[in-house]
Design an enzyme around this catalytic site. Structure first.
Site, mmCIF file in Angstrom:
data_model
loop_
_atom_site.group_PDB
_atom_site.id
_atom_site.type_symbol
_atom_site.label_atom_id
_atom_site.label_comp_id
_atom_site.label_asym_id
_atom_site.label_seq_id
_atom_site.Cartn_x
_atom_site.Cartn_y
_atom_site.Cartn_z
ATOM 1 N N ASP A 70 0.719 -17.697 -7.675
ATOM 2 C CA ASP A 70 -0.463 -17.766 -8.708
ATOM 3 C C ASP A 70 -0.603 -16.222 -8.839
ATOM 4 O O ASP A 70 -0.333 -15.458 -9.811
ATOM 5 C CB ASP A 70 -1.632 -18.518 -8.111
ATOM 6 C CG ASP A 70 -2.692 -19.131 -9.224
ATOM 7 O OD1 ASP A 70 -2.225 -18.919 -10.299
ATOM 8 O OD2 ASP A 70 -3.524 -19.807 -8.632
ATOM 9 N N ASP A 71 -1.750 -15.502 -7.775
ATOM 10 C CA ASP A 71 -2.152 -14.126 -8.095
ATOM 11 C C ASP A 71 -2.014 -13.664 -6.553
ATOM 12 O O ASP A 71 -2.960 -13.418 -5.842
ATOM 13 C CB ASP A 71 -3.752 -14.388 -8.404
ATOM 14 C CG ASP A 71 -3.753 -15.094 -9.821
ATOM 15 O OD1 ASP A 71 -3.584 -14.408 -10.853
ATOM 16 O OD2 ASP A 71 -4.187 -16.107 -9.401
ATOM 17 N N HIS B 182 0.427 -15.148 -12.625
ATOM 18 C CA HIS B 182 -0.313 -14.246 -13.623
ATOM 19 C C HIS B 182 -0.094 -12.870 -13.595
ATOM 20 O O HIS B 182 -0.010 -12.181 -12.377
ATOM 21 C CB HIS B 182 -1.889 -14.541 -13.405
ATOM 22 C CG HIS B 182 -2.142 -15.928 -13.591
ATOM 23 N ND1 HIS B 182 -2.687 -16.452 -14.589
ATOM 24 C CD2 HIS B 182 -2.268 -16.946 -12.720
ATOM 25 C CE1 HIS B 182 -2.996 -17.775 -14.589
ATOM 26 N NE2 HIS B 182 -2.624 -18.041 -13.400
ATOM 27 N N GLU C 272 -7.335 -28.703 -10.659
ATOM 28 C CA GLU C 272 -7.418 -27.787 -9.677
ATOM 29 C C GLU C 272 -8.944 -27.771 -9.515
ATOM 30 O O GLU C 272 -9.443 -28.467 -8.696
ATOM 31 C CB GLU C 272 -7.013 -26.264 -10.189
ATOM 32 C CG GLU C 272 -7.554 -25.107 -9.179
ATOM 33 C CD GLU C 272 -7.299 -23.823 -9.784
ATOM 34 O OE1 GLU C 272 -7.543 -23.517 -11.071
ATOM 35 O OE2 GLU C 272 -7.086 -22.798 -9.136
ATOM 36 N N HIS D 48 4.864 -20.072 -11.788
ATOM 37 C CA HIS D 48 3.518 -19.758 -11.895
ATOM 38 C C HIS D 48 2.860 -18.502 -11.482
ATOM 39 O O HIS D 48 2.556 -18.396 -10.079
ATOM 40 C CB HIS D 48 2.617 -20.959 -11.406
ATOM 41 C CG HIS D 48 1.374 -21.068 -11.752
ATOM 42 N ND1 HIS D 48 0.625 -22.254 -12.461
ATOM 43 C CD2 HIS D 48 0.246 -20.263 -11.635
ATOM 44 C CE1 HIS D 48 -0.727 -21.921 -12.552
ATOM 45 N NE2 HIS D 48 -1.029 -20.756 -12.075
ATOM 46 N N HIS E 84 -3.428 -25.084 -16.907
ATOM 47 C CA HIS E 84 -3.966 -25.379 -15.709
ATOM 48 C C HIS E 84 -4.901 -26.589 -15.803
ATOM 49 O O HIS E 84 -5.863 -26.556 -16.638
ATOM 50 C CB HIS E 84 -5.013 -24.120 -15.314
ATOM 51 C CG HIS E 84 -4.225 -22.894 -14.961
ATOM 52 N ND1 HIS E 84 -3.141 -22.284 -15.701
ATOM 53 C CD2 HIS E 84 -4.487 -22.170 -14.012
ATOM 54 C CE1 HIS E 84 -2.701 -21.249 -15.110
ATOM 55 N NE2 HIS E 84 -3.550 -21.192 -13.893
HETATM 56 O O1 MCF Z 1 -4.510 -20.218 -11.356
HETATM 57 C C1 MCF Z 1 -5.617 -19.408 -10.875
HETATM 58 C C2 MCF Z 1 -7.156 -20.225 -10.933
HETATM 59 N N1 MCF Z 1 -7.451 -21.010 -11.832
HETATM 60 C C3 MCF Z 1 -7.390 -20.659 -13.082
HETATM 61 N N2 MCF Z 1 -6.836 -19.392 -13.700
HETATM 62 C C4 MCF Z 1 -6.456 -18.634 -13.102
HETATM 63 C C5 MCF Z 1 -5.872 -18.316 -12.100
HETATM 64 N N3 MCF Z 1 -5.316 -16.966 -12.021
HETATM 65 C C6 MCF Z 1 -5.736 -16.421 -13.184
HETATM 66 N N4 MCF Z 1 -6.317 -17.266 -14.080
HETATM 67 C C7 MCF Z 1 -6.966 -17.122 -15.178
HETATM 68 C C8 MCF Z 1 -7.923 -16.035 -15.497
HETATM 69 O O2 MCF Z 1 -8.938 -16.681 -16.375
HETATM 70 O O3 MCF Z 1 -5.728 -16.732 -16.204
HETATM 71 C C9 MCF Z 1 -6.148 -15.386 -17.074
HETATM 72 C C10 MCF Z 1 -7.119 -14.844 -16.062
HETATM 73 O O4 MCF Z 1 -8.200 -14.176 -16.921
HETATM 74 C C11 MCF Z 1 -4.991 -14.677 -17.150
HETATM 75 S S1 MCF Z 1 -3.267 -15.303 -17.885
HETATM 76 C C12 MCF Z 1 -2.571 -13.750 -18.131
HETATM 77 ZN ZN ZN Z 2 -2.758 -19.874 -12.213
#
Ligand code: MCF
Ligand code: ZN
Length: 329
Positions: A273-274, A14, A195, A12, A192
């Site tokens: 995640d990020d 992004h 959460e 997971h 997702h």
């Molecule tokens: O997991 C985290 C928090 N929960 C939901 N969505 C996201 C998270 N990090 C990024 N996102 C979403 C966000 O809207 O995923 C998209 C972003 O624009 C990118 S997917 C390549």
């Molecule tokens: Zn995420």
């Protein structure tokens, strides 16, 4: 050797959310885009809460304008992941950001990303696969365009389809058409849920989208019958503890339900995640979980094997990852 040094599988991540702040600042400088609002005084990403995080994410992403930018991003992200011991990762890539939902443009972005990933694999031994991801708050129509891009490029490299974004907007079932298209193209599915949406959003993900994995899913712990359903259906959770703590779901790692979910028999895996948004790395997640729950190398390897078995890749790739996790196998 500490648990931080173990080889890791991350399910997971992004793609843009993994961009180092210095990388975004450099691109902003080159393209003369003002991103001052994206960063705090220390140079990290600045956001107040979940909804603000989503808008800061999009503002940072606005500097990524071409396939070449995504190639550079891929190189930066995979270097960082490899330095954290990650041997296999699946990243979320969105046609909304890569070509605006146009199939031909998407193919160009994808080509650039794959080429950079191939170079990183040769250099650092890290394997990347892509999960095309629609963005919930962009709505079902944009999701259909993303699903079409996904279907057109489904194969050994684009292996899955998923959804991220604001769980406060609409329902999982509103996106059933897009998920059905992806399923018909033989892509595996994740979304997702659980959460900010609570246990009900996980039920909707299972019943209305029929996904194999859930991104986060941690709030399932609030509903024992749902925990049992996750176990019965052998659903894998892509758990991102540091992300949940920073976004305010739990006050600290010790209060996070990952151990209770695992002890109950749910398949849990560990991701970032990020990572720069949440001031974390895979090494840090392992360290924090070790400190909070006393998990040792055997525990983490078991969770990495769970992740490898839940990866959306083909059988040969899975076998290669499993060998890296435990050369004795
Ligand atoms: O997991 C985290 C928090 N929960 C939901 N969505 C996201 C998270 N990090 C990024 N996102 C979403 C966000 O809207 O995923 C998209 C972003 O624009 C990118 S997917 C390549
Ligand atoms: Zn995420």
């Amino acid at each position: 050797m500490t648990v931080q040094d173990l080889p890791k599988v991350e399910l997971h991540l992004h793609h843009e959310g993994a961009a180092p702040p210095a990388f975004i600042r450099q691109l902003a400088f080159e393209k003369k885009v003002d991103v001052s609002k994206v960063f705090n005084e220390q140079g990290g990403y600045a956001f107040r809460d979940f909804v603000h995080f989503l808008s800061v994410y999009e503002a940072a992403t606005s500097v990524l304008k071409t396939p070449e930018d995504y190639a550079r991003l891929t190189t930066a992200v995979l270097e960082e992941s490899a330095a954290n011991g990650v041997v296999y990762t699946e990243s979320f890539i969105s046609p909304d950001f890569c070509g605006g939902g146009d199939v031909a443009a998407w193919q160009e972005y994808l080509h650039a990303i794959q080429e950079a990933a191939q170079t990183a694999e040769a250099k650092h031994g890290i394997t990347l696969r892509g999960v095309v991801t629609c963005v919930r708050h962009f709505g079902p129509e944009k999701a259909k365009a993303s699903a079409l891009c996904a279907a057109e490029t489904a194969g050994d490299w684009i292996v899955g389809f998923g959804m991220g974004g604001d769980e406060g907007q609409g329902h999982q079932g509103d996106f059933a058409y897009a998920f059905d298209m992806a399923r018909e193209a033989k892509l595996q599915l994740t979304t997702h849920a659980g959460e900010f949406g609570g246990p009900q959003s996980v039920r909707e993900a299972l019943h209305d989208l029929n996904v194999a994995r859930i991104g986060h899913g941690v709030r399932s712990i609030e509903d024992p019958a749902l925990v049992q359903e996750l176990i019965d259906r052998q659903i894998t959770l892509e758990v991102c503890p540091g992300s949940n703590v920073v976004l305010g779901l739990y006050p600290n790692f010790a209060a996070h339900p990952i151990k209770r979910l695992r002890d109950a028999g749910v398949k849990v895996t560990i991701s970032t995640d990020d990572p720069p948004f949440f001031a974390t790395t895979m090494r840090r997640e392992y360290d924090m979980l070790h400190q909070a729950f006393g998990w040792d190398a055997e525990d983490f390897t078991a969770m990495n094997v769970t992740a490898a078995n839940a990866a959306f890749c083909d059988a040969d790739t899975r076998k290669a990852i499993l060998t890296k996790l435990d050369p004795a196998t």
